[in-house]
Scaffold this active site. Structure first.
Site, PDB file in Angstrom:
ATOM      1  N   ASP A 368       0.869  -1.165   0.000  1.00  0.00           N
ATOM      2  CA  ASP A 368       0.000   0.000   0.000  1.00  0.00           C
ATOM      3  C   ASP A 368       0.911   1.221   0.000  1.00  0.00           C
ATOM      4  O   ASP A 368       2.120   1.110   0.177  1.00  0.00           O
ATOM      5  CB  ASP A 368      -0.890  -0.024   1.245  1.00  0.00           C
ATOM      6  CG  ASP A 368      -1.926   1.074   1.240  1.00  0.00           C
ATOM      7  OD1 ASP A 368      -2.139   1.665   0.166  1.00  0.00           O
ATOM      8  OD2 ASP A 368      -2.511   1.348   2.288  1.00  0.00           O
ATOM      9  N   LYS A 488     -18.311   7.163   0.441  1.00  0.00           N
ATOM     10  CA  LYS A 488     -17.105   7.965   0.225  1.00  0.00           C
ATOM     11  C   LYS A 488     -17.321   9.447   0.539  1.00  0.00           C
ATOM     12  O   LYS A 488     -16.706  10.323  -0.087  1.00  0.00           O
ATOM     13  CB  LYS A 488     -16.594   7.810  -1.222  1.00  0.00           C
ATOM     14  CG  LYS A 488     -16.097   6.418  -1.560  1.00  0.00           C
ATOM     15  CD  LYS A 488     -15.528   6.371  -2.966  1.00  0.00           C
ATOM     16  CE  LYS A 488     -14.905   5.021  -3.259  1.00  0.00           C
ATOM     17  NZ  LYS A 488     -15.878   3.920  -3.210  1.00  0.00           N
ATOM     18  N   GLY A 617      -5.720   3.080  -2.967  1.00  0.00           N
ATOM     19  CA  GLY A 617      -7.071   3.556  -3.250  1.00  0.00           C
ATOM     20  C   GLY A 617      -7.104   4.977  -3.764  1.00  0.00           C
ATOM     21  O   GLY A 617      -8.180   5.544  -3.972  1.00  0.00           O
TER      22      GLY A 617
END
Length: 986
Positions: A368, A488, A617
């Site tokens: 990540d 979100k 992300g």
């Protein structure tokens, strides 16, 4: 059976009605509130451990060999020569399992025995955690663990809320705000909870720790009161109360607890090294069968030849070393201990001690966008804010929106001089600490403080801001819509107490906010600009609401929250009715403070031949910028940005365009990746695996795990996943070797990983030094244990061949046991301390790691070389003893066995590359043990003969012939074909 299970509380979970303070009014049976992490109980421990050992073929094979000695026709010697080695192996396993079980039992007993206060009609009573029932009213003090899943009813905090520490449940280190049921919080005292007639209707037990749906009803009021319950009203077991004293009603216990239902054993990881060793032992078993058949065939299958086959299988059983598994397991324990004790990587935790060799053969590192641990001088992420048409009023409104739209709460702590209550009253800056569920949220509030608008107070229903002129602005919180990964975005509706204006503020990811705000011509452009700077972009907007408009919304919202079925969908629909034509205020960008240690670490990994894939992300532009800043992509490498594709045709064209590129890094979004994997999985993975680096942005947690799985399947290479957040857990558990970084996002990734580190830069040493050493040491150890067994098996084969293929053992009794234990065990096991280069050299030249990726330390080639060495030495010793013995058979045993022991000790010395003082002690101690034991071995060895000069020169000649050629070959190899590390050690 179903009825019996239902009676014992083991039936199908159903929704429940729980009456406050009346556990006897339950409508079904519930499990006891007992935590049990043990694999066995008192009665199943020994059968369970033995079953888990003998379900593997080779352990069962050795058991059958030992049992066969009870049959007179098959007995080859004393029973203890077979049962003692098997018993030792089993004893080590049983003791290890027993220690783990005792530790689990002690931990469970400590948790189950914790004492809590229970509210009853007779007052407050003390009760153990294991005796708590559904419906009990339990009091939990500050810093005390919540014993069961409960609904929050009351708090002693004057702001009407409390904070929970949830790091042991979800891994997040930031505190969570929880709200009590409004109806019960208004009661004068906690004892009044027993005077009202009320109940909670709750959903069936669920694994979801982030959502809950239920209702609270009070029947003895006119009219009856009903309140919706959500995750904000819950106190899950395993969390810790961080502020005040709370009272809750127990909903779930025992195995129905959220924490217990989420405790699943991840897939059992078996190291590639262990699989390779198992493959070699299968080859040895095949050799055992072949040798036994050849011996019987040379007897022309005369007589009861099938019994002869069994006897030869028993006679040559040493070909498969029973001690191999124990030596390797003990070696893994040593490697884990060394990693934990390394002062250069403090805080490193080994949670899986079975796969340290995996660290030495990683081909793909999936990470990540990890944040390393930051120095204390830095408070957190950097915030950048952009506002178009920067008029004074719009700037003020944008800053006010950021200062109000969040879940941050200021907490005032006593500094030893100022009283805590007084500090909170005066809003003293020196005593204020911000608490929130995300470090980004805290960073935004700290930014508004730096420009003059400070959050100084917050409770369940109000918020206070202080302006640069020390004026306090009071706002009433009407509604809060928390952030979720699905939506979100988050929102809040507040009323300005000075003007009475009602405003709906919202912030969220640009992809969702673009369809919510009014049309503009600068949002997409500025989002792209900020993303290219490596910022995580949030869009902030507002909408003014009239009183009638808000009252209509509130009525519909409350009705939707009271729904038990499809509550989430109904609530989302009502909220979306407000999310239209909102006024765009500003963009905020949160920047990760990538430390300087990340870049050299990634450079080290690249030089070691490890390909790095970054799965994040973030937006495509943000991920690309981060990859460049972290030097994931070198200066002379191009970057191919895989454009967005939505169907098979577009994916085909883009893959063809990508195929024409060479030596370039790939950047692809999660949506495009999903399309490519759906239609062109093989083609895409083939191209991606050729890239020096890959960046996957907008990647969901399930996609991360899928990518790891595809790399394993398509390449057959080992993968290592590194992450620091809860969304990295699936990737970490799916990889061959998972590494968790204890960062600002919490401990969930760290707890789920095989290895836990405190800083990203520690990864380099973990792989280059400890991974490399563990693999090379285990390779040397396993091959030497096999060599030790093949040597004595070769001698047995030569002996049987010379004496007309008789199935008579060469060594019996204590000789055969002592050979693999006290005479050679310590020197052979001391190989786990060997190393070819110093740790500083291994870090300075990561190219040394690249040599391990081909698996050369343990391969069929090295295995064959050690087999040939074993055959040569075993034959030399046996034929030498047969040629040089004089008259008695016992002299053959004395000469050959002594030569064998000396040969093994000299071979260990030949194999060692860097001497450790314990290696010298092990060599001398083993030799001393053998010499001392000769006095007691008169049953097998002529004590008077070994004191003669004839014995000494014969043993010396045989040992010299068996070892000297190998020493010469080693010298010639290092002289004319030195290994890659030899120049670095000189």
């Amino acid at each position: 059976c179903c009825e019996w299970l239902r009676c014992c509380g083991g039936g199908e979970p159903r929704p429940r009605t729980v009456w406050l303070g009346h556990p006897e009014k339950r409508d079904q049976r519930y499990p006891r509130n007992v935590i049990n992490n043990q694999k066995y109980n008192f009665f199943t421990f020994l059968p369970g451990v033995l079953f888990n050992q003998f379900k593997y073929f080779f352990n069962l094979y050795f058991l059958l060999l030992a049992c066969s000695q009870f049959v007179p026709e098959m007995r080859l010697g004393a029973l203890y020569t077979y049962w003692v080695p098997l018993g030792f192996v089993l004893a080590v396993t049983v003791i290890r399992e027993a220690v783990e079980e005792i530790r689990c039992y002690v931990r469970d007993k400590e948790v189950n025995s914790q004492v809590y206060s229970r509210l009853t009609a007779r007052g407050t009573m003390k009760v153990k955690s294991s005796s708590i029932q559904v419906g009990d009213l339990i009091i939990v003090e500050k810093n005390q663990r919540v014993p069961a899943d409960m609904i929050f009813l009351r708090t002693s905090e004057k702001n009407g809320s409390c904070f929970l520490r949830t790091d042991q449940l979800d891994g997040e280190t930031d505190w969570k705000l929880r709200l009590p049921v409004a109806c019960t919080q208004r009661l004068p005292t906690a004892a009044d909870l027993l005077q009202i007639r009320s109940y909670v209707y709750a959903e069936e037990p669920s694994i979801d720790i982030h959502n809950f749906a239920g209702t609270f009803t009070r029947e003895d009021s006119d009219p009856s009161i009903s309140e919706s319950l959500s995750i904000e009203n819950t106190l899950w077991a395993g969390t810790v109360v961080a502020s005040g004293t709370v009272v809750g009603v127990v909903l779930y216990t025992g195995r129905e607890l959220r924490s217990v239902m989420n405790t699943s054993n991840p897939r059992s990881k078996i190291g590639l090294f262990d699989l390779e060793v198992n493959c070699l032992t299968k080859i040895l078993f095949g050799a055992l069968v072949v040798v036994s058949l050849v011996m019987v065939a040379l007897q022309h299958f005369a007589g009861r030849w099938y019994l002869q086959i069994i006897r030869f299988l028993l006679l040559f059983s040493n070909i498969i070393p029973i001690s191999l598994r124990v030596n390797l397991d003990m070696g893994k324990i040593v490697y884990s201990w060394v990693i934990r004790r390394d002062s250069k990587i403090p805080g490193t935790v080994v949670r899986s001690s079975t796969i340290p060799e995996q660290l030495g053969r990683i081909s793909y590192l999936l990470t990540d966008k990890t944040q390393s641990q930051e120095p204390p001088a830095q408070k957190g992420p950097t915030v950048t804010t952009k506002v178009r048409r920067t008029m004074s009023s719009r700037v003020h409104e944008a800053v006010k929106a950021i200062a109000l739209c969040h879940n941050v709460t200021p907490v005032y702590e006593s500094n030893g001089v100022t009283d805590q209550a007084e500090a909170e009253k005066q809003y003293e800056d020196s005593c204020r600490v911000y608490q929130a569920s995300s470090p980004d949220e805290v960073a935004l509030v700290q930014w508004t403080e730096s420009v003059g608008l400070t959050l100084v107070g917050r409770d369940q229903s109000s918020m206070q801001l202080r302006t640069p002129g020390d004026q306090i602005l009071n706002f009433t919180i009407l509604q809060i819509f928390p952030f979720t990964y699905e939506s979100k975005r988050m929102g809040i509706i507040v009323r300005d107490e000075s003007t009475g204006e009602i405003t709906f503020y919202m912030k969220g990811a640009d992809v969702v906010m673009a369809g919510i705000v009014q049309y503009n011509d600068w949002l997409e452009e500025e989002c792209g600009n900020m993303a290219r700077e490596g910022l995580r972009v949030l869009v902030v907007a507002k909408k003014s609401l009239a009183e009638e408009q808000y009252q209509d919304f509130e009525a519909r919202y409350v009705q939707a929250k009271l729904s038990v079925h499809d509550r989430s969908l109904k609530v989302a629909t009502v909220i979306e009715s407000l999310e239209m034509e909102m006024e765009l205020l500003c963009l905020t960008g949160v920047e990760d403070q990538l430390q300087a240690d990340v870049r050299p670490t990634l450079e080290t990994l690249r030089n070691a031949g490890i390909k790095v894939w970054m799965l994040t992300g973030d937006k495509l532009e943000t991920a690309t910028c981060t990859a460049k800043n972290a030097h994931l992509v070198t200066r002379n490498q191009d970057i191919h940005v895989f454009r967005l594709v939505t169907n098979r045709g577009e994916a085909h064209l883009e893959l063809n365009a990508f195929r024409r590129k060479h030596d370039c890094a790939l950047v692809i979004s999660g949506d495009s990746l999903e399309v490519c994997l759906k239609y062109y999985e093989y083609e895409f993975m083939e191209l991606a695996c050729q890239c020096p680096a890959v960046v996957c942005c907008r990647c969901a947690p399930t996609q991360k795990a899928q990518i790891v799985r595809l790399l394993q399947e398509r390449t057959g290479k080992l993968t290592c996943a590194v992450g620091d957040g809860g969304n990295d857990v699936s990737m970490i558990q799916e990889s061959d070797c998972g590494v968790g970084v204890e960062g600002k996002e919490g401990k969930q990734a760290s707890l789920a990983a095989d290895f836990s580190i405190t800083q990203f830069k520690h990864l380099g040493r973990l792989l280059m030094v400890h991974g490399r050493n563990s693999y090379k040491r285990s390779a040397a150890l396993s091959q030497f244990v096999i060599h030790r067994s093949l040597c004595i098996s070769t001698m047995q084969a030569v002996f049987s061949s010379v004496f007309y293929f008789a199935s008579v053992p060469l060594y019996q009794g204590f000789l055969i046991i002592g050979y693999s234990t006290i005479y050679t065990m310590f020197p052979v096991f001391s190989l786990v301390l060997d190393k070819d280069v110093k740790s500083e050299v291994a870090m300075l030249y990561p190219e040394l790691y690249k040599d391990l990726l081909k698996g050369r330390p343990l391969s069929y080639k090295t295995f064959l070389i050690w087999v040939l060495i074993s055959i040569y030495q075993g034959s030399t010793i046996m034929y030498g003893a047969l040629l040089l013995f004089e008259s008695e058979f016992v002299h053959i045993v004395a000469i050959s066995f002594t030569s064998l022991i000396l040969t093994e000790l000299l071979m260990v010395a030949l194999t060692i590359q860097t001497w450790h003082w314990l290696m010298t002690v092990a060599e001398l101690l083993s030799l001393a043990c053998y010499i001392a034991s000769l006095v007691f071995l008169h049953e097998f060895i002529d004590v008077y003969f070994i004191a003669t000069l004839s014995f000494l020169w014969k043993v010396s000649v045989i040992t010299l012939v068996s070892c000297l050629p190998l020493y010469v070959l080693k010298y010639l190899r290092r002289r004319f074909s030195p290994p890659s590390y030899s120049k670095l050690t000189s």
